[in-house]
Design a protein around this motif. Sequence first.
Motif, short mmCIF file in Angstrom:
data_model
loop_
_atom_site.label_atom_id
_atom_site.label_comp_id
_atom_site.label_asym_id
_atom_site.label_seq_id
_atom_site.Cartn_x
_atom_site.Cartn_y
_atom_site.Cartn_z
N GLN A 1 0.82 -1.20 0.00
CA GLN A 1 0.00 0.00 0.00
C GLN A 1 0.86 1.26 0.00
OE1 GLN A 1 -2.68 0.25 3.30
NE2 GLN A 1 -3.32 2.30 2.82
N PHE A 2 1.98 1.23 0.68
CA PHE A 2 2.79 2.43 0.80
C PHE A 2 4.02 2.41 -0.09
CE2 PHE A 2 0.81 1.91 5.07
CZ PHE A 2 -0.09 2.95 4.93
N PHE A 3 4.16 1.40 -0.93
CA PHE A 3 5.36 1.27 -1.75
C PHE A 3 5.56 2.48 -2.66
CE2 PHE A 3 7.56 -0.03 -5.61
CZ PHE A 3 8.76 -0.46 -5.06
N SER A 4 4.53 2.87 -3.38
CA SER A 4 4.67 3.97 -4.35
C SER A 4 5.06 5.27 -3.67
CB SER A 4 3.37 4.17 -5.13
OG SER A 4 3.15 3.07 -5.96
N ILE A 5 4.37 5.63 -2.60
CA ILE A 5 4.68 6.90 -1.95
C ILE A 5 6.03 6.83 -1.25
CG2 ILE A 5 3.48 6.46 0.24
CD1 ILE A 5 3.73 9.78 -1.71
N SER A 6 6.38 5.67 -0.72
CA SER A 6 7.68 5.53 -0.06
C SER A 6 8.81 5.69 -1.06
CB SER A 6 7.79 4.17 0.63
OG SER A 6 6.81 4.03 1.62
N THR A 7 8.66 5.09 -2.23
CA THR A 7 9.71 5.24 -3.24
C THR A 7 9.75 6.66 -3.78
OG1 THR A 7 8.25 4.36 -4.95
CG2 THR A 7 9.77 2.81 -3.91
N TRP A 8 8.60 7.34 -3.87
CA TRP A 8 8.57 8.74 -4.30
C TRP A 8 9.35 9.60 -3.31
CZ3 TRP A 8 6.72 13.21 -2.04
CH2 TRP A 8 6.70 14.35 -2.86
N ILE A 9 9.08 9.42 -2.02
CA ILE A 9 9.78 10.21 -1.00
C ILE A 9 11.27 9.92 -1.02
CG2 ILE A 9 10.06 10.53 1.50
CD1 ILE A 9 7.00 10.16 1.73
N LEU A 10 11.64 8.66 -1.15
CA LEU A 10 13.06 8.29 -1.24
C LEU A 10 13.71 8.97 -2.44
CD1 LEU A 10 15.26 6.53 0.09
CD2 LEU A 10 14.56 4.70 -1.45
N ARG A 11 13.01 8.96 -3.58
CA ARG A 11 13.54 9.61 -4.78
C ARG A 11 13.71 11.11 -4.57
NH1 ARG A 11 9.91 8.07 -8.32
NH2 ARG A 11 8.72 9.98 -8.25
N GLN A 12 12.75 11.74 -3.87
CA GLN A 12 12.87 13.18 -3.61
C GLN A 12 14.10 13.49 -2.75
OE1 GLN A 12 10.83 15.24 -5.37
NE2 GLN A 12 10.21 13.24 -6.13
N PHE A 13 14.35 12.66 -1.76
CA PHE A 13 15.53 12.88 -0.92
C PHE A 13 16.82 12.58 -1.69
CE2 PHE A 13 12.44 12.96 2.51
CZ PHE A 13 12.92 14.07 3.22
N TYR A 14 16.76 11.63 -2.61
CA TYR A 14 17.92 11.38 -3.48
C TYR A 14 18.21 12.62 -4.32
CZ TYR A 14 20.51 9.66 -7.52
OH TYR A 14 21.41 9.50 -8.53
N TYR A 15 17.18 13.18 -4.95
CA TYR A 15 17.35 14.40 -5.75
C TYR A 15 17.85 15.55 -4.88
CZ TYR A 15 14.73 12.24 -9.61
OH TYR A 15 14.30 11.42 -10.63
N LEU A 16 17.31 15.65 -3.68
CA LEU A 16 17.75 16.72 -2.77
C LEU A 16 19.24 16.58 -2.49
CD1 LEU A 16 17.40 18.98 -0.64
CD2 LEU A 16 16.74 17.18 0.94
N ASN A 17 19.69 15.38 -2.14
CA ASN A 17 21.11 15.16 -1.84
C ASN A 17 21.98 15.37 -3.08
OD1 ASN A 17 21.12 14.59 0.94
ND2 ASN A 17 20.23 12.60 0.52
N LEU A 18 21.48 14.99 -4.23
CA LEU A 18 22.21 15.22 -5.47
C LEU A 18 22.39 16.73 -5.71
CD1 LEU A 18 23.47 13.79 -7.93
CD2 LEU A 18 21.22 13.91 -9.02
N ASP A 19 21.30 17.45 -5.54
CA ASP A 19 21.35 18.90 -5.73
C ASP A 19 22.30 19.56 -4.74
OD1 ASP A 19 20.42 21.38 -6.93
OD2 ASP A 19 19.33 21.69 -5.07
N LEU A 20 22.24 19.16 -3.48
CA LEU A 20 23.14 19.73 -2.48
C LEU A 20 24.60 19.41 -2.81
CD1 LEU A 20 21.20 19.11 0.84
CD2 LEU A 20 21.59 21.29 -0.31
#
Length: 135
Positions: A1-20
């Motif tokens: 049930q939470f797989f899609s949103i969990s992977t979305w949040i993980l991807r957002q933090f990946y992008y955030l760390n990449l940007d930083l």
Amino acid sequence: QFFSISTWILRQFYYLNLDLSFHLQKYNSFDEVVKMEQKLYQNTYGHEPVLGGTCINNFGHTVDSNYAASYFIYLWASILEKDAFIYMKESGQDLWNDVLHICFQSMGEDEMERFLHFKQSNPSPTNFLKAYLLE
């Protein structure tokens, strides 16, 4: 049930760390950037990236000297928005008139000051997770 949103949040933090990483470190070659991205991917997702797969080509606009917002702002805006949503939902009151009043009354204020004026407290990352039913 939470797989899609969990992977979305993980991807957002990946992008955030990449940007930083782009903004906080100096790279002398494209190969150094690719190695940084591969290491960050491994640390975020726990496995090697697909060979030849890279998302850094899509980040050119965030490292342009004329682009001050960077990716961090997108994630922070989402945290504030979800926090305000949960705050309004849990209050049990219709706060839309208050929101509109504060927005128009404080037109010259910094956005964070507006948020604090509305909520009367600091943003809650917990509410960000609640909005996605992860808490």
